[in-house]
Design a protein around this motif. Structure first.
Motif, PDB file in Angstrom:
ATOM      1  N   UNK A  76       0.881  -1.169   0.000  1.00  0.00           N
ATOM      2  CA  UNK A  76       0.000   0.000   0.000  1.00  0.00           C
ATOM      3  C   UNK A  76       0.919   1.219   0.000  1.00  0.00           C
ATOM      4  N   UNK A  77       0.669   2.152  -0.943  1.00  0.00           N
ATOM      5  CA  UNK A  77       1.560   3.325  -1.002  1.00  0.00           C
ATOM      6  C   UNK A  77       0.775   4.621  -0.844  1.00  0.00           C
ATOM      7  N   UNK A  78       1.403   5.594  -0.191  1.00  0.00           N
ATOM      8  CA  UNK A  78       0.797   6.928  -0.057  1.00  0.00           C
ATOM      9  C   UNK A  78       0.778   7.598  -1.426  1.00  0.00           C
ATOM     10  N   UNK A  79      -0.374   8.137  -1.775  1.00  0.00           N
ATOM     11  CA  UNK A  79      -0.525   8.763  -3.091  1.00  0.00           C
ATOM     12  C   UNK A  79      -0.023  10.207  -3.045  1.00  0.00           C
ATOM     13  N   UNK A  80       1.276  10.321  -2.899  1.00  0.00           N
ATOM     14  CA  UNK A  80       1.912  11.639  -2.849  1.00  0.00           C
ATOM     15  C   UNK A  80       2.945  11.673  -3.974  1.00  0.00           C
ATOM     16  N   UNK A  81       2.749  12.534  -4.972  1.00  0.00           N
ATOM     17  CA  UNK A  81       3.642  12.513  -6.136  1.00  0.00           C
ATOM     18  C   UNK A  81       5.103  12.830  -5.809  1.00  0.00           C
ATOM     19  N   UNK A  82       5.343  13.308  -4.586  1.00  0.00           N
ATOM     20  CA  UNK A  82       6.754  13.562  -4.193  1.00  0.00           C
ATOM     21  C   UNK A  82       7.490  12.247  -3.936  1.00  0.00           C
ATOM     22  N   UNK A  83       6.735  11.190  -3.642  1.00  0.00           N
ATOM     23  CA  UNK A  83       7.376   9.916  -3.310  1.00  0.00           C
ATOM     24  C   UNK A  83       7.561   9.065  -4.568  1.00  0.00           C
ATOM     25  N   UNK A  84       8.721   8.444  -4.661  1.00  0.00           N
ATOM     26  CA  UNK A  84       8.941   7.534  -5.794  1.00  0.00           C
ATOM     27  C   UNK A  84       9.457   6.198  -5.273  1.00  0.00           C
ATOM     28  N   UNK A  85       9.299   5.199  -6.127  1.00  0.00           N
ATOM     29  CA  UNK A  85       9.724   3.838  -5.758  1.00  0.00           C
ATOM     30  C   UNK A  85      10.282   3.147  -6.991  1.00  0.00           C
ATOM     31  N   UNK A  86      11.308   2.335  -6.800  1.00  0.00           N
ATOM     32  CA  UNK A  86      11.858   1.569  -7.924  1.00  0.00           C
ATOM     33  C   UNK A  86      13.290   1.160  -7.651  1.00  0.00           C
ATOM     34  N   UNK A  87      13.801   0.315  -8.529  1.00  0.00           N
ATOM     35  CA  UNK A  87      15.201  -0.122  -8.413  1.00  0.00           C
ATOM     36  C   UNK A  87      16.036   0.789  -9.323  1.00  0.00           C
ATOM     37  N   UNK A  88      16.662   1.802  -8.717  1.00  0.00           N
ATOM     38  CA  UNK A  88      17.355   2.836  -9.484  1.00  0.00           C
ATOM     39  C   UNK A  88      18.864   2.630  -9.543  1.00  0.00           C
ATOM     40  N   UNK A  89      19.329   1.412  -9.248  1.00  0.00           N
ATOM     41  CA  UNK A  89      20.761   1.174  -9.130  1.00  0.00           C
ATOM     42  C   UNK A  89      21.555   1.694 -10.323  1.00  0.00           C
ATOM     43  N   UNK A  90      21.004   1.534 -11.551  1.00  0.00           N
ATOM     44  CA  UNK A  90      21.813   1.920 -12.714  1.00  0.00           C
ATOM     45  C   UNK A  90      22.108   3.422 -12.704  1.00  0.00           C
ATOM     46  N   UNK A  91      21.273   4.224 -12.046  1.00  0.00           N
ATOM     47  CA  UNK A  91      21.556   5.664 -11.960  1.00  0.00           C
ATOM     48  C   UNK A  91      22.787   5.952 -11.092  1.00  0.00           C
ATOM     49  N   UNK A  92      23.103   5.001 -10.232  1.00  0.00           N
ATOM     50  CA  UNK A  92      24.259   5.175  -9.350  1.00  0.00           C
ATOM     51  C   UNK A  92      25.527   4.624  -9.990  1.00  0.00           C
ATOM     52  N   UNK A  93      25.384   4.023 -11.179  1.00  0.00           N
ATOM     53  CA  UNK A  93      26.536   3.383 -11.823  1.00  0.00           C
ATOM     54  C   UNK A  93      26.808   2.002 -11.267  1.00  0.00           C
ATOM     55  N   UNK A  94      25.807   1.429 -10.569  1.00  0.00           N
ATOM     56  CA  UNK A  94      25.949   0.052 -10.082  1.00  0.00           C
ATOM     57  C   UNK A  94      24.845  -0.795 -10.707  1.00  0.00           C
ATOM     58  N   UNK A  95      24.864  -2.081 -10.397  1.00  0.00           N
ATOM     59  CA  UNK A  95      23.940  -3.003 -11.065  1.00  0.00           C
ATOM     60  C   UNK A  95      23.116  -3.718 -10.006  1.00  0.00           C
ATOM     61  N   UNK A  96      21.816  -3.774 -10.204  1.00  0.00           N
ATOM     62  CA  UNK A  96      21.001  -4.529  -9.250  1.00  0.00           C
ATOM     63  C   UNK A  96      21.427  -5.999  -9.319  1.00  0.00           C
ATOM     64  N   UNK A  97      21.702  -6.641  -8.193  1.00  0.00           N
ATOM     65  CA  UNK A  97      22.082  -8.056  -8.194  1.00  0.00           C
ATOM     66  C   UNK A  97      20.961  -8.930  -8.778  1.00  0.00           C
ATOM     67  N   UNK A  98      21.331 -10.149  -9.192  1.00  0.00           N
ATOM     68  CA  UNK A  98      20.356 -10.994  -9.912  1.00  0.00           C
ATOM     69  C   UNK A  98      19.107 -11.282  -9.076  1.00  0.00           C
ATOM     70  N   UNK A  99      19.272 -11.338  -7.755  1.00  0.00           N
ATOM     71  CA  UNK A  99      18.090 -11.686  -6.938  1.00  0.00           C
ATOM     72  C   UNK A  99      17.171 -10.494  -6.756  1.00  0.00           C
ATOM     73  N   UNK A 100      17.710  -9.254  -6.811  1.00  0.00           N
ATOM     74  CA  UNK A 100      16.827  -8.084  -6.853  1.00  0.00           C
ATOM     75  C   UNK A 100      16.032  -8.167  -8.163  1.00  0.00           C
ATOM     76  N   UNK A 101      16.774  -8.430  -9.237  1.00  0.00           N
ATOM     77  CA  UNK A 101      16.169  -8.501 -10.580  1.00  0.00           C
ATOM     78  C   UNK A 101      15.097  -9.578 -10.644  1.00  0.00           C
ATOM     79  N   UNK A 102      15.407 -10.755 -10.080  1.00  0.00           N
ATOM     80  CA  UNK A 102      14.442 -11.867 -10.135  1.00  0.00           C
ATOM     81  C   UNK A 102      13.123 -11.467  -9.454  1.00  0.00           C
TER      82      UNK A 102
END
Ligand SMILES: CC/C=C\C/C=C\C/C=C\C/C=C/C(=O)SCCNC(=O)CCNC(=O)[C@H](O)C(C)(C)COP(=O)(O)OP(=O)(O)OC[C@H]1O[C@@H](n2cnc3c(N)ncnc32)[C@H](O)[C@@H]1OP(=O)(O)O
Length: 289
Positions: free
Chosen positions: A152-178
């Protein structure tokens, strides 16, 4: 070794405290960074992350989180947990970047082992887990929410959610991906992982990262009503079904935990990756000034 000893101490101290408060009827135990309250509907605990300013998952926070979960798992009166945050506007900023930057390989290995441990416990928990996402939830924060059975998420457009690892120059591990693929499907995960998409609530709902949006002040009451619905299902059939759905994904990490630690350690130790993390941390600082 020192961490294992601290963990045993905390578990012991925590269980003494938990027992005493249960006798008083208060039904509440707390570590420094995780508060667990078991008031409300029978069999339900509310677990609140409180590691200000942004609930980053430091080694200490991960350890306390894992211990709290372990205690709840061992308490047969608890059937469900609502996972939420005490930090205003932040569910969790994810893994603590300072645990992955400027440290030595032994530290990276120890940290990663604890990240794996928490994920395995959360993802394979027999309890019903509902996340009440009351703030920003990037990367590891999103991972915590994805482990839950319902989001359940608060409907506030200021909040975001997601796997943003590539923006940091790193890679989400395979189990995050799975787990992402299991939740939103291959195509959406492929796109979101490459772009490091942080979804605002309406998009998160559309793509299936979260299950429901509610006004911010209704997040907790909605999480409780969702929990009531899930509690109505017999535990044994729900648990066997959950296990059937999740076991292969968890086993995929279990069978290569050590190799995954080695991969993480050598990846994160690279100069180029450390440089990327440095730049990202600088960007976070500049955002303020
Ligand atoms: C081949 C592959 C093999 C193996 C895999 C290899 C690598 C993969 C490894 C790991 C996966 C990583 C998972 C992660 O979770 S990484 C963390 C990702 N998190 C983020 O990108 C969030 C960054 N933070 C933000 O966007 C904002 O802080 C936030 C929206 C959460 C809150 O914004 P707000 O304006 O309220 O606060 P800030 O002023 O930005 O922050 C306050 C304070 O907190 C510090 N901060 C923020 N996030 C983190 C963090 N994740 N870790 C540590 N510290 C964090 C921030 O710098 C500020 O500090 P200060 O300036 O000192 O006050």
């Amino acid at each position: 070794m020192a961490l294992a000893a601290a963990r045993r101490l905390l578990l012991h101290a925590g269980s003494r405290l938990g027992r005493r408060e249960a006798v008083d009827g208060a039904r509440r135990f707390a570590n420094k960074r995780v508060l667990v309250e078991t008031e409300g509907p029978a069999g339900v605990a509310v677990m609140k992350l409180r590691n200000p300013p942004v609930n980053s998952l430091s080694l200490e926070c991960l350890t306390e989180f894992t211990i709290s979960l372990e205690k709840l798992e061992n308490d047969k009166s608890i059937r469900g947990v609502i996972l939420t945050s005490e930090c205003p506007g932040i569910f969790s900023a994810g893994l603590d970047l300072l645990e992955m930057y400027g440290r030595n390989p032994a530290h990276y290995a120890e940290y990663w082992k604890n990240v794996q441990e928490l994920w395995l416990r959360l993802y394979t928990s027999n309890m019903i887990l509902v996340s009440a996402i009351n703030g920003a939830s990037p990367a590891g924060g999103c991972l915590l929410a994805l482990c839950c059975d319902y989001r359940v998420m608060a409907d506030n457009p200021k909040y975001t959610i997601g796997l943003n690892e590539s923006l940091l120059g790193i890679v989400a591990p395979f189990w995050f991906k799975d787990m992402y693929v299991n939740t939103i499907g291959h195509r959406e995960a492929e796109r979101a992982l490459q772009l490091g998409t942080l979804f605002p609530p309406a998009e998160a709902l559309k793509v299936g990262v979260v299950d429901e949006l509610v006004p911010e002040d209704k997040v907790h009451s909605k999480a409780r009503s969702v929990m009531a619905k899930w509690l109505a299902i017999p535990d044994h059939s729900r648990q066997l079904t959950k296990n059937m759905m999740r076991k292969a994904t968890a086993d995929n990490l279990i069978k290569q935990r050590e190799a995954d630690i080695q991969n993480f350690t050598s990846f994160i130790s690279k100069d180029s990756i450390q440089k990327s993390l440095h730049m990202y941390l600088e960007k976070l600082k500049q955002k303020k000034g």
